[in-house]
Enzyme design. Structure first.
Site, mmCIF file in Angstrom:
data_model
loop_
_atom_site.group_PDB
_atom_site.id
_atom_site.type_symbol
_atom_site.label_atom_id
_atom_site.label_comp_id
_atom_site.label_asym_id
_atom_site.label_seq_id
_atom_site.Cartn_x
_atom_site.Cartn_y
_atom_site.Cartn_z
ATOM 1 N N HIS A 1 1.256 1.434 -5.790
ATOM 2 C CA HIS A 1 -0.084 0.840 -5.880
ATOM 3 C C HIS A 1 -1.101 1.895 -6.309
ATOM 4 O O HIS A 1 -1.971 1.627 -7.154
ATOM 5 C CB HIS A 1 -0.487 0.241 -4.527
ATOM 6 C CG HIS A 1 -1.931 -0.170 -4.448
ATOM 7 N ND1 HIS A 1 -2.468 -1.158 -5.240
ATOM 8 C CD2 HIS A 1 -2.951 0.303 -3.669
ATOM 9 C CE1 HIS A 1 -3.754 -1.297 -4.955
ATOM 10 N NE2 HIS A 1 -4.069 -0.418 -4.010
ATOM 11 N N ASP B 1 -8.597 -1.538 -8.277
ATOM 12 C CA ASP B 1 -7.904 -1.719 -6.999
ATOM 13 C C ASP B 1 -7.351 -3.136 -6.838
ATOM 14 O O ASP B 1 -6.324 -3.341 -6.188
ATOM 15 C CB ASP B 1 -8.868 -1.383 -5.858
ATOM 16 C CG ASP B 1 -8.178 -1.313 -4.500
ATOM 17 O OD1 ASP B 1 -6.960 -1.027 -4.462
ATOM 18 O OD2 ASP B 1 -8.858 -1.533 -3.484
ATOM 19 N N HIS C 1 0.837 -1.202 0.000
ATOM 20 C CA HIS C 1 0.000 0.000 0.000
ATOM 21 C C HIS C 1 0.871 1.251 0.000
ATOM 22 O O HIS C 1 1.013 1.943 1.009
ATOM 23 C CB HIS C 1 -0.952 -0.014 1.198
ATOM 24 C CG HIS C 1 -2.045 -1.022 1.078
ATOM 25 N ND1 HIS C 1 -1.997 -2.247 1.713
ATOM 26 C CD2 HIS C 1 -3.207 -1.003 0.378
ATOM 27 C CE1 HIS C 1 -3.087 -2.933 1.425
ATOM 28 N NE2 HIS C 1 -3.846 -2.200 0.608
ATOM 29 N N ASN C 2 1.460 1.538 -1.149
ATOM 30 C CA ASN C 2 2.327 2.698 -1.303
ATOM 31 C C ASN C 2 1.907 3.459 -2.559
ATOM 32 O O ASN C 2 0.886 3.134 -3.186
ATOM 33 C CB ASN C 2 3.791 2.257 -1.383
ATOM 34 C CG ASN C 2 3.978 1.110 -2.380
ATOM 35 O OD1 ASN C 2 3.356 1.100 -3.441
ATOM 36 N ND2 ASN C 2 4.826 0.139 -2.032
ATOM 37 N N HIS D 1 -7.037 6.818 -2.998
ATOM 38 C CA HIS D 1 -7.872 5.799 -2.356
ATOM 39 C C HIS D 1 -7.178 5.079 -1.194
ATOM 40 O O HIS D 1 -7.851 4.493 -0.347
ATOM 41 C CB HIS D 1 -8.354 4.775 -3.394
ATOM 42 C CG HIS D 1 -7.373 3.694 -3.684
ATOM 43 N ND1 HIS D 1 -6.273 3.871 -4.500
ATOM 44 C CD2 HIS D 1 -7.314 2.399 -3.244
ATOM 45 C CE1 HIS D 1 -5.589 2.746 -4.562
ATOM 46 N NE2 HIS D 1 -6.194 1.831 -3.814
#
Length: 751
Positions: free
Chosen positions: A491, A661, A487-488, A527
């Protein structure tokens, strides 16, 4: 001589029945004094009489004439088997109302007569000992007419009464004096959810027993019944499902021989959709016609139903209730299950049963449970409640997680050639964001974001300079944690790229306007803003400040969207919204927040099911009913109007960002493998910390000592990816078929 027979009037309670002239079929192999006796007796009384000499002719006459009485010669079996013939007659549908009589031998007084029980078992109703005397035959026939035949006529009328009861809207129950249920109608089955087979022979008070009725209510009712009076009032009925419904009930006794109660009749108003307005504290114990208050109550109910304030789900439930009134029991029971489902608070949330998981796979079960549930799990280690200020990775200060980018270009014209070479491939699905991450020193979002947003005309839409867009992208990328393996900002850049790819498909370009496109791209960029590398369930379990702030509901998703707007409005140099009209900003903000919240995996199946039911099935129905063009395709204008409805665009945008996503398994194999390793490592770190701190382990399967990464990815594809991409592709025309390929690649190269 006996007078000719005439049509008789027969009473059955208040019913008046006409008994037509009795008809008789004689079955004798040979005409003799006995058959002649019956023939002439019938002629003298005025009955219709027919005669047959063998079973075949007898059956033909019976089916053609439908006689009230059949008299069969049972004195010997030399010519035909009387009992076999009787059984054949009883096998026909019309035999229920026919009296079948056997003529038997006369035995001497000193000779033992055989039992007539086998004949009764065969279907005979009566026997007549042979006697050719015409007067005796006349008396026997008259006895049959005023006894057995009249009884059959009344039974036939009872069948009509039961048919009428089965078609009334009130629930009717008939029980014995001991409250043993003997009959219930279809409305009773609809009201209670029980079929007649389930309640017949049972104690009526036990079937619907519940604690909502006053403890002494049954005693009060029985006291009234014993006095020969009826009871009228509100009675709570427990349905098979456990639901308790109040209904207006009328209970009365039926008096039999000696003035004793032979039956008890219970009639309940079976309307269930107004039960919520019945006041449980009010008792309507109306005795012997005391109807005080009932009409006023019904008027109040009618007024409430005439009100225009009604929720859509209430309308649906009322329609189903109305449909149940005239439906067979199987349909009623199915609709009962529908109503139970509709009354749940989360209509689109699935129920996962362990046996429904693929091969009862614990890995799949743990993965799904960990991703879609925020419920606290019981820890196998001693409970340890962390202090809200503990130094977990999910609660460390932002700067310890941040990658602070060095000054970079703020213009596309100044992008270095080696970066531009990679960016030139951004229009393809095979674009490799991992390569871009490497050459940009973990700053892919700035470069890819600037190019993508410019391609979609962001500067013109927001009426800001390119430098404002670049500054905003730098700020946002700086708040992604570069220390997170998954989650960086890479992404975020990947999700933005997938979103842009989807937006440029022809069907989406026709449905979405520029406002929609901007909302999709910005939502994709922010997001996972400031994601701590831990799941919502972890934050809830450790009592993180964010979990407390957002009441354990969509903790991270609320944080991502809220922080995005806070940062944007903090400084004019990064405020991409500053020149928007107020109304446009409100619409854009609402869309961005809605899409970011849609990425919460807990709501995955709700959003997917809404999309399938509103978009896919809606378009399928239009395919079936719309006018057809010359080439046989559905009317494209009608289809476009359907998809462009605001609520439908919302459903499409939610699924668009959700597909973007989780599109990793659909990427080319090398990219897919890299993302699989990264997400697994992030989950490993969470599991390690949970074990070290004594927190509940959200996803036990992600243990670095025992995990099989490909297997975990296959489970994820199976549960979350396949159906969503197939549904999205079905009506939004996205040319992606990579989910199936991923299975092949994983099995061939990784498993």
């Amino acid at each position: 001589m006996c007078p000719m027979s005439t049509n008789n009037e027969v009473s059955l309670g208040p019913m008046k029945l006409k008994q037509k002239t009795m008809s008789i079929l004689l079955v004798f192999a040979k005409e003799d004094a006995q058959s002649d006796g019956f023939w002439w007796a019938a002629d003298k009384i005025g009955y219709k009489c027919y005669i047959a000499h063998n079973p075949e002719t007898a059956m033909e006459n019976y089916l053609d004439k439908h006689p009230d009485v059949v008299i069969i010669d049972h004195r010997n079996s030399k010519h035909f088997d009387a009992e076999a013939l009787c059984r054949s007659l009883r096998a026909t549908e019309s035999s229920e109302h026919t009296v079948i009589v056997a003529v038997t031998k006369r035995y001497a007084l000193d000779k033992e007569e055989p039992s007539f029980l086998p004949s009764i078992t065969a279907g005979f109703n009566k026997r007549i000992v042979e006697s050719p005397n015409i007067s005796m035959c006349m008396n026997e026939l008259l006895t049959l007419e005023y006894g057995e035949v009249q009884s059959r006529l009344k039974l036939s009328a009872c069948k009509a009464v039961f048919s009428a009861l089965d078609n009334v809207s009130d629930a009717v129950e008939i029980s014995s004096e001991d409250h043993e249920v003997q009959y219930v109608n279809h409305a009773f089955e609809r009201l209670t959810g029980y079929s007649s087979e389930e309640v017949l022979g049972k104690n009526s008070s036990e079937i619907v027993k519940n604690d909502r009725n006053r403890p002494d209510l049954n005693d009060t009712i029985n006291s009234q019944l014993k006095k020969g009076k009826y009871w009228d009032g509100i009675y709570h009925t427990r349905r098979k499902s456990g639901e308790i419904l109040p209904s207006h009930c009328h209970i009365c006794p039926v008096l039999g021989q000696g003035g004793k109660i032979s039956h008890v009749i219970s009639i309940k108003n079976s309307t269930t959709d107004t039960s919520h307005i019945l006041k449980e504290s009010t008792e309507f114990n109306l005795v012997n016609g005391g109807l005080h208050g009932v009409p006023r109550r019904k008027e109040s109910i009618a007024r409430i139903h005439s009100m225009t304030i009604e929720a859509p789900i209430t309308k649906v439930i009322n329609i189903i209730n109305a449909a149940q009134e005239s439906s067979p029991i199987t349909v009623v029971q199915a609709l009962d299950k529908v109503l139970e489902i509709l009354r749940t608070s989360e209509l689109y949330s699935p129920y996962f049963a362990q046996q429904n998981m693929k091969d009862n796979d614990p890995m799949t079960s743990d993965l799904v449970s960990g991703l879609v549930s925020q419920n606290v799990k019981r820890s196998l280690t001693p409970s340890y409640l962390s202090d809200v200020n503990s130094n977990s990775s999910g609660k460390q200060g932002h700067h310890s997680h941040l990658h602070i980018p060095s000054p970079v270009t703020s213009s596309l014209s100044q992008v270095p050639d080696h970066i531009q070479e990679i960016l030139d491939k951004d229009y393809t699905w095979e674009f490799n964001v991992i390569e871009l991450e490497k050459v940009t020193n973990k700053r892919p979002l700035l470069y890819l974001g600037l190019k993508t947003l410019t391609r979609f005309g962001i500067c013109d839409f927001f009426q800001v300079e390119e430098s404002v867009i670049a500054n905003w992208l730098k700020l946002v990328e700086g708040r992604y944690h570069s220390t997170n393996t998954y989650h960086n900002s890479t992404h975020a850049a990947d999700v933005m790229h997938a979103s842009a790819y989807f937006l440029e498909r022809e069907r989406n370009k026709a449905v979405f306007d520029q406002m929609d496109e901007m909302a999709c791209l910005i939502a994709a960029i922010v997001h996972d803003l400031d994601h701590p590398g831990r799941t919502n369930a972890f934050l809830v379990n450790e009592k993180n400040q964010l979990a407390i702030l957002y009441n354990d509901q969509a903790v991270l998703e609320n944080h991502h969207s809220a922080l995005a707007f806070q940062l944007t409005w903090k400084d004019d140099s990064v405020n991409i919204f500053k020149n928007l009209e107020t109304d446009d900003y409100k619409i854009l903000r609402q869309n961005i927040i809605d899409m970011v919240l849609a990425t919460e995996m807990k709501q995955h199946f709700q959003h997917l099911n809404k999309f399938i039911n509103s978009i896919n099935k809606g378009c399928l129905k239009m395919d079936e009913t719309s006018s057809m063009s010359g080439n046989g395709s559905p009317d494209s204008t009608m289809m476009l109007n359907q998809l462009s409805a605001p609520e439908n665009k919302t459903f499409i945008k939610r699924i668009l960002i959700k597909c973007a996503d989780v599109a990793n398994p659909c990427r080319p194999l090398d990219v897919c493998k890299e993302w699989g390793k990264r997400i697994a490592e992030e989950y490993f770190l969470q599991t390690d910390e949970e074990k070290a701190r004594g927190l509940p382990v959200v996803m036990p399967v992600f243990d670095r000592k025992s995990i099989r990464i490909p297997k975990s990815q296959l489970s994820f594809i199976d549960v979350f990816i396949n159906e969503m991409f197939e549904s999205f592709d079905g009506k939004v025309t996205i040319t992606i078929t990579f989910a199936e390929l991923s299975f092949f690649f994983f099995f061939k190269y990784l498993v």
